[in-house]
Scaffold this motif. Structure first.
Motif, PDB file in Angstrom:
ATOM      1  N   SER A  40       0.800  -1.232   0.000  1.00  0.00           N
ATOM      2  CA  SER A  40       0.000   0.000   0.000  1.00  0.00           C
ATOM      3  C   SER A  40       0.827   1.273   0.000  1.00  0.00           C
ATOM      4  CB  SER A  40      -0.946   0.011   1.202  1.00  0.00           C
ATOM      5  OG  SER A  40      -0.195   0.040   2.406  1.00  0.00           O
ATOM      6  N   THR A 100      -2.745   0.724  -7.298  1.00  0.00           N
ATOM      7  CA  THR A 100      -3.512   1.954  -7.071  1.00  0.00           C
ATOM      8  C   THR A 100      -2.727   3.209  -7.410  1.00  0.00           C
ATOM      9  OG1 THR A 100      -2.845   2.093  -4.747  1.00  0.00           O
ATOM     10  CG2 THR A 100      -4.870   0.864  -5.241  1.00  0.00           C
ATOM     11  N   TRP A 122      -2.000  -6.858  -8.268  1.00  0.00           N
ATOM     12  CA  TRP A 122      -2.793  -5.864  -8.985  1.00  0.00           C
ATOM     13  C   TRP A 122      -4.166  -6.426  -9.318  1.00  0.00           C
ATOM     14  CZ3 TRP A 122       1.290  -4.510 -13.282  1.00  0.00           C
ATOM     15  CH2 TRP A 122       2.363  -3.837 -12.699  1.00  0.00           C
TER      16      TRP A 122
END
Length: 142
Positions: free
Chosen positions: A54, A77, A129
């Protein structure tokens, strides 16, 4: 499976000279490469990019206590998937300064990792992903 994982991790902990999987393009179809890639990621990357890939909070604008850029997410992301497999390999192996001498961050690379180990890390990162991102990536870079 547990025995294979135990042997893989044992070899990994003995050093980074383990031959994992060397191929291009990144396909994330090789379970052994994914297991090894995850262990290598946790050992070499997670301290900055987080165990769940993250990255750091506020990575786009934030700076650390040394005034350096924060590590981005690698989980699909952020922008990781916008870069070619070759560029991602180079960044992991040699750091981002190879591409940008003015880079203000701590991604210095890890030349102790073998080429196969770097590809295994990339296999693992890509496997995290979302499918939509993997498909876009594969269509663009394959």
């Amino acid at each position: 499976m547990k025995l294979i994982l135990l042997v893989t991790v044992s070899i990994l902990l003995a050093g980074n000279n383990v031959v994992a999987h060397s191929h291009f393009p990144i396909t994330n179809n090789d379970e052994a490469a994914l297991v090894l890639g995850k262990a290598l990621y946790e050992k070499n990357c997670a301290s900055c990019h987080a165990i769940n890939l993250s990255g750091a909070k506020n990575w786009k604008e934030g700076k650390d206590d040394d005034g350096q850029r924060l590590p981005p997410p690698l989980n699909g992301t952020a922008h990781t998937w916008h870069h070619s497999p070759e560029q991602l390999f180079q960044v992991i192996r040699y750091g981002y300064k190879k591409f940008d001498p003015n880079y203000k961050g701590k991604m210095l690379g890890n030349e102790d990792l073998s080429e196969d180990n770097v590809w295994s890390i990339l296999e693992y990162i890509k496997s995290v992903w979302p499918k939509e991102i993997r498909d876009k990536y594969n269509n663009h870079f394959n």
